[in-house]
Design an enzyme around this catalytic site. Structure first.
Site, mmCIF file in Angstrom:
data_model
loop_
_atom_site.group_PDB
_atom_site.id
_atom_site.type_symbol
_atom_site.label_atom_id
_atom_site.label_comp_id
_atom_site.label_asym_id
_atom_site.label_seq_id
_atom_site.Cartn_x
_atom_site.Cartn_y
_atom_site.Cartn_z
ATOM 1 N N LYS A 1 5.499 -2.974 7.845
ATOM 2 C CA LYS A 1 6.538 -2.230 7.162
ATOM 3 C C LYS A 1 7.770 -3.111 7.094
ATOM 4 C CE LYS A 1 8.457 2.322 7.082
ATOM 5 N NZ LYS A 1 8.521 3.597 7.725
ATOM 6 N N GLY B 1 7.991 3.780 1.256
ATOM 7 C CA GLY B 1 8.552 4.936 1.945
ATOM 8 C C GLY B 1 10.057 4.941 1.821
ATOM 9 N N ILE C 1 0.822 -1.212 0.000
ATOM 10 C CA ILE C 1 0.000 0.000 0.000
ATOM 11 C C ILE C 1 0.851 1.254 0.000
ATOM 12 C CG2 ILE C 1 -2.106 -0.905 1.027
ATOM 13 C CD1 ILE C 1 -1.087 0.015 3.732
ATOM 14 N N GLY C 2 2.142 1.094 0.120
ATOM 15 C CA GLY C 2 2.958 2.301 0.083
ATOM 16 C C GLY C 2 4.425 1.959 0.066
ATOM 17 N N SER D 1 12.185 4.035 3.845
ATOM 18 C CA SER D 1 12.908 2.947 4.492
ATOM 19 C C SER D 1 12.431 1.564 4.079
ATOM 20 C CB SER D 1 12.779 3.113 6.002
ATOM 21 O OG SER D 1 11.479 3.485 6.334
ATOM 22 N N GLY D 2 11.379 1.479 3.326
ATOM 23 C CA GLY D 2 10.943 0.165 2.903
ATOM 24 C C GLY D 2 9.511 0.188 2.414
ATOM 25 N N LYS D 3 9.004 -1.009 2.152
ATOM 26 C CA LYS D 3 7.637 -1.094 1.643
ATOM 27 C C LYS D 3 6.649 -1.311 2.772
ATOM 28 C CE LYS D 3 8.612 -2.774 -2.939
ATOM 29 N NZ LYS D 3 8.722 -3.945 -3.806
ATOM 30 N N VAL D 4 5.417 -0.882 2.556
ATOM 31 C CA VAL D 4 4.377 -1.087 3.552
ATOM 32 C C VAL D 4 3.283 -1.956 2.945
ATOM 33 C CG1 VAL D 4 2.756 0.019 5.099
ATOM 34 C CG2 VAL D 4 4.868 1.185 4.512
ATOM 35 N N ASP E 1 11.018 13.438 12.324
ATOM 36 C CA ASP E 1 10.541 13.452 10.945
ATOM 37 C C ASP E 1 9.035 13.713 10.928
ATOM 38 O OD1 ASP E 1 10.678 13.380 8.231
ATOM 39 O OD2 ASP E 1 10.820 11.199 8.068
#
Ligand SMILES: *[C@@H]1O[C@H](CO)[C@@H](O)[C@H](O)[C@H]1NC(C)=O
Length: 997
Positions: free
Chosen positions: A712, A693, A690-691, A695-698, A820
């Protein structure tokens, strides 16, 4: 004839040339200056060209006899533009230029050295950039040079050593990034050298500074200094103030410093100094303030130091041992004494506080013993009494009960006993009263009615008895009441439901009886309710279902009876324990889950789909066969395990092609889990992404029990930002990562995304979060669906996120800086409730009380990075507050934090200039209903407040929450009624230091 004459006269009068008041040359120069500079507030409107001399113009001063311009002071006038040296330097008698706090920008030109008469030049708090002009030292008469708070970078020119008459040199808060030049030691006229808060390259204190024998102030705070303190500083016989704090100095404190016989203040905190305090400190007869906290100093606190008439002595977080000299009690001016986190022993001097206006005393985390001196508040000034983690014994002296100035009282983890003096309970300004882990007895006195500011009442693990008085319900500001492990008895007073701010009520392990009071629905903020192990009976009221933020509910080992309230199903609980009561009837459907399998034990009348319920009678019968069952069970388990292992290896061969190696997963879980790690691993298909980012995939994972989680997947060794907006350098260290994850896993707050668990292998990590149905605020706000977010929703999101951040900053010990904060990291649940997410780069800030540690990794996203953060790498809460301010501006304007539309600018600058030039209507998101304009403008204001370029001017997150609440429609009247007098708990920005956990 006469009329003709009159006519002639009249004509003469009419046609005579008017008197010419022409402006003199210096006035013309100043007028030229006016034309060269931007003056948005018309601060120079009095500069009238028709005057003959400029001496009456605002900010201009002339010599009274020659009428020549001598001084120009345009502080705080908001003028902008480059410094027009070539114009101003024509004023040959101009000795003083002060343009403090304006927007003077661009570089400072080399020809500033043409202002030959200049004695005083103050350009502090402007926007000057580039190098410091090396020509400045050519100004033969310059005595005062203040360039504080600009953006000068590069080096301090070596030529500065040639100043002839300079007395004050202040370059604080710039971006100077080379080392401090030794040539500064040549400016022997210097009285004040202030270079603090520059990101200098690591370097030593030049020993040549010891030549500055006229120096009175040497401020080198946070200058990246390393190495030892040079002996030569002992030559500074006129020094009054020595500040070397927040550096990396090591070695011992040189004994030459005891020759600073005029020194009033010495600040050495937060370095790595070791060894003992040097002998001969009795020579420092002028010393009033000494702060050598947060070093590695050892040995005893010297008696001769304590004989000085000190005002403030801070030696906390060192390794001092031995006793505190009795002589400290004779100091006539001592108001601050902080010695926590050492290895001090013995008794406190028995007259401490008798001879001086003691205000702050912190001796926590030492080995002190004996009684608390009765004299501490003799001067009626004591505000903080912090003594936790020692071996103090005896009773609390009755004199403290009349010490009305007290605000924080922490006596936890000692060996104190006896009853609490009645006055202590009712101290009107105390907001924290903490007495845990002692042997106090007696009951809570009714005088507690007077403790109108009390926020935290923590009495756990003592021998308190008696009933909880009705007056407790009067404490409007009470946020936590913990009195577990005592002998309180009787029922909870009915008035306790009036505590609208209550977040934690923890009274487990007492002898409370009766029933729960009626009306608990008013506990709107209750997060934790723990009444386990009491004798409370009656029904569990259905109202409990309306405690929407309740997270932790433990009523086990009581005598509750009747049916379970259906309302329980609507709660989102991490911990539910109703075991060992007398509950009966059918378990509500939604509670018949495996994760609650231990929540209802020992209620023989309770039936449901969970194993172990409703079979109380068969239990006894089965008891005899238990050993047999156990044996069978063990054998069966063995067979099963062998089978599973065999199957697993088969399966693994089959799956070898798959990306994820499931063989070495370790699971760290922070909540009661209703799923297993393997269930998650099976669902990590590309279809579920679904996303993506930085730092990695979600992935979105729907579990067998219908629950949805977000997973994540981080690849260790990941370095590159995938989000183009993200900057992320450096590598995440594994151990650090684990420690962090553990901290974050423990956080429970309604506005923070829950981290369910974390699974790790050598080359991959999975973080399992609760799933947020509406995705991120950033995605929603900047998509075609932004219309869904009307103003009330946006306002609620702002407030939710602010509360989440405030929790991280103020309620976590140690505090956590998110690092962040951005709209993409604010996630929205099904009802648009907002939660702060993604602590990918969050670090726990060591609560040092004063300073913050520098981080090795730049984190943050473009458009959100606070100006000071981008260059100093200093991380503190204030940088989060800046980023949060940007999110507020996004909510108000509907614009992205960076957008090609703004050109070079980011959102903050765009908002500021648009506001100036075009007015507020050009900023507000046109999608928002204009009937909310007043509220929106208030939030805009808060956003601007948060994005103030100077960290010190930004409000704390706690303050932001309050300000946002005051904007809300339903709170306006309330706020007005309270007349702005809110609990000091919410205004307390000083962070609790580390030792006082
Ligand atoms: C500057 O001061 C000197 C001495 O007071 C005077 O002679 C001279 O005229 C002044 N300059 C101007 C431009 O007025």
């Amino acid at each position: 004839m006469l009329p003709l004459l009159l006519l002639l006269l009249l004509l003469c009068f009419l046609f005579s040339p008017p008197t010419i008041h022409s402006l003199n040359q210096e006035g013309l120069y100043l007028h030229q200056f006016k034309l060269s500079i931007d003056d948005p507030d018309s601060a120079l409107s009095s500069w009238n060209q028709r005057d003959s001399v400029p001496c009456s113009w605002d900010g201009v001063k002339c010599d009274p006899t020659t009428l020549s311009v001598t001084q120009l002071d345009l502080s705080n006038t908001n003028i902008a533009g480059p410094f027009p040296a070539s114009i101003l330097c024509n004023l040959e008698n101009l000795t003083s230029i002060t343009l403090f706090n304006n927007s003077i920008n661009s570089t400072l030109p080399l020809d500033v050295s043409l202002c030959r008469s200049l004695v005083h030049l103050d350009l502090s708090q402007n926007l000057l950039t580039g190098a410091l002009p090396h020509t400045l030292s050519e100004l033969p008469n310059l005595k005062y040079l203040d360039l504080t708070g600009n953006n000068f970078s590069g080096q301090i020119p070596g030529s500065f050593g040639r100043f002839q008459k300079l007395e004050v040199l202040s370059l604080v808060y710039n971006l100077l990034d080379e080392t401090i030049p030794a040539s500064l030691g040549n400016i022997t006229t210097l009285k004040m050298l202030n270079l603090s808060y520059n990101p200098f390259f690591p370097g030593r204190i030049p020993p040549e500074l010891g030549n500055l024998t006229n120096l009175e102030v040497l401020w080198l705070t946070q200058c990246n200094l390393v190495g030892v303190i040079p002996d030569s500083l002992g030559n500074l016989k006129n020094l009054k103030d020595l500040d070397l704090a927040l550096n990396n100095l090591y070695g011992s404190i040189p004994s030459s410093l005891t020759e600073l016989t005029n020194v009033i203040q010495i600040e050495l905190y937060n370095n790595s100094l070791s060894g003992e305090l040097p002998p001969g400190m009795s020579r420092l007869t002028a010393l009033r303030l000494l702060d050598a906290s947060m070093n590695h100093l050892t040995g005893k606190i010297p008696d001769e130091l304590c004989r000085l008439p000190l005002e403030s002595l801070n030696l906390y977080e060192n390794r001092f041992e031995g006793e505190l000299p009795e002589s400290i009690a004779n100091s006539p001016n001592l108001y601050e004494l902080r010695l926590f986190g050492n290895r001090l022993t013995g008794k406190l001097p028995k007259n401490l506080g008798k001879n001086s206006p003691l205000r702050w005393l912190d001796v926590s985390s030492n080995n002190f013993w004996g009684e608390i001196p009765a004299t501490l508040c003799d001067h009626g000034k004591l505000e903080e009494l912090l003594m936790i983690f020692n071996k103090f014994s005896g009773e609390i002296p009755a004199t403290l009960g009349t010490c009305l100035t007290l605000t924080r009282v922490r006596l936890g983890s000692n060996r104190l006993s006896g009853e609490i003096p009645a006055g202590i309970w009712g101290l009107p300004h105390v907001y924290l009263l903490e007495l845990v882990d002692n042997s106090f007895s007696g009951s809570i006195a009714r005088t507690i009615a007077g403790a109108s500011n009390l926020s935290l009442l923590i009495l756990s693990r003592n021998n308190f008895t008696g009933t909880i008085p009705d007056e407790i319900g009067w404490l409007d500001n009470l946020v936590e009441f913990s009195g577990n492990d005592n002998n309180f008895n009787g029922p909870l007073p009915q008035s306790i439901v009036n505590l609208g701010q209550l977040g934690i009520l923890n009274l487990h392990n007492n002898k409370l009886s009766g029933e729960l009071p009626k009306g608990i629905r008013s506990w709107k903020k209750l997060n934790e309710l723990n009444l386990a192990n009491n004798e409370i009976g009656g029904r569990i009221p259905d109202e409990i279902g309306s405690l929407s933020v309740l997270n932790f509910l433990d009523l086990s080992y009581n005598q509750f009876s009747g049916k379970l309230p259906l309302g329980l199903q609507s709660l989102k609980l991490n911990q539910l324990n109703l075991s060992y009561n007398r509950l009966s009837g059918e378990l509500p459907h939604l509670l018949s889950k495996d994760m609650y399998k231990n929540s209802f034990l020992g209620n023989p009348g309770l039936c449901g789909d969970i194993k172990g319920l409703c079979d109380g009678r068969s239990e006894a019968k089965a008891a005899g066969y238990v050993w047999l069952l156990r044996a069978i069970f063990i054998v069966a388990t063995l067979v099963f395990v062998v089978g599973v292992v065999w199957f697993y290896f088969k399966y693994r061969n089959f799956q070898r092609a798959r990306a994820i190696d499931k063989s070495k997963w370790t699971l760290m879980s922070f909540h009661k889990l209703g799923f297993s790690e393997n269930e998650i691993l099976d669902c990590l298909d590309e279809d579920n992404v679904i996303g993506t980012g930085s730092s990695g995939k979600v992935y979105k994972v729907v579990l067998g029990n219908g629950e949805i989680v977000a997973v994540k997947k981080l690849w260790s060794g990941m370095k590159k930002g995938i989000d183009s907006g993200d900057i992320e350098k450096g590598q995440v260290q594994d151990s650090v990562f684990d420690a962090e994850v553990e901290t974050l896993g423990k956080i429970r707050h309604k506005n923070i995304v829950k981290l369910w668990c974390c699974c790790t292998t050598r080359d991959c990590k999975l973080l399992v979060y609760e799933y947020m149905a509406n995705g991120s605020l950033g995605d929603l706000l900047h998509s075609s669906k932004a219309g869904l977010l009307d103003w009330p929703t946006r306002y609620k999101i702002a407030l939710d996120a602010a509360e989440g951040l405030s929790y991280l900053h103020h309620d976590c010990v140690p505090p956590i800086v998110h690092r962040d904060v951005k709209s993409n990291n604010i996630l929205l649940d099904g009802d648009y409730g907002a939660r702060v997410a993604d602590f990918g780069v969050a670090k726990v800030v060591e609560a040092t009380g004063k300073g913050t540690k520098s981080m090795s990794v730049i984190a943050g996203s473009c458009g959100y990075i606070a100006p000071e953060y981008a260059y100093t790498l200093r991380v503190n809460e204030k940088s989060d507050i800046y980023s949060f301010g940007v999110v507020l501006l996004e909510l108000v304007s509907g614009k992205r934090p960076v957008d090609p539309e703004f050109g070079e600018k980011d959102l903050v600058k765009w908002v500021c200039t648009t506001l100036d030039q075009k007015g507020v209507d050009h900023i507000l998101d046109p999608k928002l209903d204009s009937c909310f304009k007043q509220e929106i403008c208030k939030v805009l204001n808060i956003g601007l407040h948060c994005t103030n370029p100077l960290p010190i001017n930004r409000p704390s997150m706690r303050r932001v929450v309050k300000m946002l609440q005051e904007v809300g429609p339903d709170n306006q009247t309330k706020a007005a009624k309270k007349d702005g007098k809110l609990s000091p708990y919410y205004y307390d920005d000083g962070s609790d230091h580390g030792s006082v956990a």
